[in-house]
Design an enzyme around this catalytic site. Structure first.
Site, PDB file in Angstrom:
ATOM      1  N   HIS A   1       2.899 -42.777 -58.635  1.00 24.36           N
ATOM      2  CA  HIS A   1       3.638 -43.692 -57.762  1.00 24.36           C
ATOM      3  C   HIS A   1       3.996 -43.013 -56.442  1.00 24.36           C
ATOM      4  O   HIS A   1       3.712 -43.535 -55.347  1.00 24.36           O
ATOM      5  CB  HIS A   1       4.893 -44.163 -58.491  1.00 24.36           C
ATOM      6  CG  HIS A   1       5.658 -45.250 -57.822  1.00 24.36           C
ATOM      7  ND1 HIS A   1       6.591 -45.009 -56.841  1.00 24.36           N
ATOM      8  CD2 HIS A   1       5.649 -46.585 -58.012  1.00 24.36           C
ATOM      9  CE1 HIS A   1       7.121 -46.156 -56.443  1.00 24.36           C
ATOM     10  NE2 HIS A   1       6.574 -47.136 -57.147  1.00 24.36           N
TER      11      HIS A   1
ATOM     12  N   SER B   1       6.957 -51.492 -53.693  1.00 22.39           N
ATOM     13  CA  SER B   1       6.920 -50.028 -53.557  1.00 22.39           C
ATOM     14  C   SER B   1       5.882 -49.593 -52.539  1.00 22.39           C
ATOM     15  O   SER B   1       5.974 -48.511 -51.965  1.00 22.39           O
ATOM     16  CB  SER B   1       6.591 -49.378 -54.903  1.00 22.39           C
ATOM     17  OG  SER B   1       7.695 -49.370 -55.750  1.00 22.39           O
TER      18      SER B   1
ATOM     19  N   ASP C   1      11.232 -40.367 -54.981  1.00 22.66           N
ATOM     20  CA  ASP C   1      10.303 -41.041 -55.884  1.00 22.66           C
ATOM     21  C   ASP C   1      10.171 -40.246 -57.173  1.00 22.66           C
ATOM     22  O   ASP C   1      11.034 -39.428 -57.496  1.00 22.66           O
ATOM     23  CB  ASP C   1       8.938 -41.206 -55.186  1.00 22.66           C
ATOM     24  CG  ASP C   1       8.248 -42.507 -55.562  1.00 22.66           C
ATOM     25  OD1 ASP C   1       7.815 -42.620 -56.728  1.00 22.66           O
ATOM     26  OD2 ASP C   1       8.131 -43.403 -54.706  1.00 22.66           O
TER      27      ASP C   1
END
Length: 546
Positions: A301, A470, A79
């Site tokens: 994220h 995601s 990521d």
């Protein structure tokens, strides 16, 4: 890499804030909201017992796993980075026992200096890091345009026509993105300004500092017009899963920043941040580059993904991750923009070589110029028994018609046996069960998992809702980690089979993502269902008893 815009503007379409712009006008009654659950982590709940389309994790732990022995399982998170100091993650970080942290040496002789907790393939030797990168369309167009701009296929030598055809394709998709983002920027700027003003007007009228659900549910006013406004806002916030109007505005602001970055950098033909890394970007055999900065410029994220998989279930703080006995390995390879095939391949290899059993890959793109290198790494992972979980993407596309990478099939057409592709579902079993932004595909997408308004960890030991495939992929990665932890003899292909077989088909008529067309949910993925940990554990128990 970005969160899907449809979820960020979804509340505007519902008219969430717009009634507040004119207090002289009584808004239409808002639709009745479903009763809120006792936890913001709706995705852990059970469809039958709790009335939401969760994965039955709470029930599985209470009824099937309590008192059962488990072993630690390492899950790699490829990521943008992870906040390794987060109070709900730090105890569960993977640790490279062969490396002495901070001594400036490559103690384990693996080519990565001080990789005590993971590695970044987006960093340079001087400590700098890539934050925003270009899209693959942009990189390809920048390379091909000098050769083919202004030419026709007939004037191009036969040996160059494949490259010319690619140039025509990327030129089209690049210009579509440029046009779309330019228009989107204008719309988001207008929406943010209007809705910020509307929220401010309501706060002033109520004389309150913030418009959270508690305030809106019991507003300090007897004015019938204000009561009508606050009732509508409260109901829509609860229905959409937001704690406050400020949280809505923050999402819109994030969308605004993301869109500006796409126009200024990701779609800029002259922008190339790769000099920071100091590698040979086209050499897919090069492995030893990067640095050990796992936080990076923007780890929101990856931190959110990590919490879904394995936030600490035993510290009494924050949230509960899906997996209870997990080690979280951070591997940075995903910038704000499109990841590079070389970095993805190396990230997969790093994770495999350092003991990961499961790899979460919440990223994707529509061109893969070095696809062979990625597929070689995926085959390597398969040879070591490692399961890869990949997000389907957030463009409301049918992946049976347009391939997203890493693809679910090898270039020879063979289905990848150790990889799963995951679409995003929502909380309610009605027409909105599919997340509006989610990609889908009767054959290209394996299964759906909760991915809309998912509450998890963010940097600074905080928590927030985010939406996207995601978020759906780490739900599946977390389920796989639970199964591997309690049933350690399961192979990657067995994990995949159990997760898919335990996702019972759902035949609800749902909106085909990106449209109002109603289709059978069963037709949107290979399994036609939503993952369920309870049924997966039952199936694993049956297999282990044989």
């Amino acid at each position: 890499m970005s969160f899907p815009l449809p979820s960020q503007l979804r509340l505007l379409a519902l008219g969430l804030l717009l009634p507040a712009l004119s207090l002289a006008q009584t808004p239409a009654p808002a639709p009745a909201a479903p009763a809120p659950t006792t936890t913001p982590q709706w995705y852990l709940l059970d469809p039958q017992q709790d009335g939401v389309m969760g994965v039955s994790a709470t029930r599985a732990y209470a009824e099937l796993l309590q008192g059962r022995a488990s072993v630690p399982v390492t899950v790699a998170i490829i990521d943008a980075g992870i906040d390794t100091a987060h109070v709900d993650l730090k105890r569960l970080l993977w640790r490279n026992a062969r490396e002495v942290a901070g001594n400036g040496l490559d103690d384990d002789q693996n080519g990565y200096i001080d990789d005590a907790y993971g590695w970044s393939f987006l960093g340079g030797p001087d400590g700098r890091n890539v934050d925003i990168d270009t899209y693959e369309d942009t990189r390809l167009l920048a390379r091909l345009q000098p050769r083919f701009k202004g030419k026709t296929r007939a004037t191009v030598p036969a040996a160059q026509r494949a490259d010319y055809d690619l140039y025509v394709k990327v030129n089209k998709t690049y210009n579509e993105k440029l046009k779309e983002n330019t228009q989107r920027l204008k719309e988001i700027e207008e929406a943010y300004t209007e809705n910020q003003q509307g929220a401010q007007a309501v706060k002033q009228a109520l004389n309150v500092p913030a418009l959270d659900t508690a305030t809106l549910h019991h507003p300090p006013t007897t004015d019938p017009q204000l009561l009508a406004v606050t009732q509508g806002l409260y109901q829509n916030l609860v229905q959409a899963g937001y704690p406050s109007l400020e949280a809505v505005l923050e999402e819109i602001k994030e969308a605004l920043t993301d869109t500006k970055n796409q126009l200024e950098y990701s779609l800029n033909l002259k922008f190339d941040p790769r000099g920071v890394v100091k590698d040979h970007s086209n050499d897919v055999k090069e492995r030893r580059y990067g640095n050990n900065d796992l936080y990076g410029p923007e780890p929101s994220h990856g931190t959110h993904v990590a919490g879904i998989i394995g936030a600490d279930r035993d510290n009494g703080l924050g949230i509960l991750g899906l997996a209870s006995n997990v080690r979280l390995m951070a591997v940075r390879a995903v910038p704000n923009g499109d990841e590079r095939d070389k970095d993805v391949a190396n990230a997969i290899r790093y994770a495999v070589d350092n003991g990961a059993s499961i790899i979460n890959m919440s990223f994707g793109k529509y061109y893969s110029p070095q696809r062979a290198a990625v597929e070689e790494a995926i085959r390597y992972a398969g040879s070591k028994g490692v399961l890869l979980v990949h997000s389907a993407g957030n463009e409301s596309k049918n992946l049976d018609q347009e391939m997203q990478y890493p693809a679910p099939v090898f270039q020879n057409g063979q289905r990848i046996p150790n990889m799963m592709t995951v679409g995003a579902s929502s909380r309610t079993n009605n027409a909105d069960l599919t997340a509006n932004f989610s990609n889908y595909g009767r054959h290209a997408v394996d299964v759906f998992a909760p991915g809309n308004q998912i509450y998890s960890t963010i940097p600074g030991s905080k928590y927030a809702n985010k939406s996207g495939t995601s978020m759906a992929a780490p739900v599946v990665a977390g389920i796989a980690a639970v199964l591997k932890s309690y049933f350690p003899s399961l192979t990657a292909t067995q994990l995949k089979r159990i997760i898919l077989q335990s996702a019972e088909p759902v035949h609800t008529q749902v909106h085909q993502p990106g449209t109002k067309k109603l289709v059978d949910f069963r037709e949107l993925s290979e399994t036609g269902g939503v993952v369920n940990l309870y049924r997966a554990v039952e199936l694993a128990r049956q297999q282990s008893a044989q």
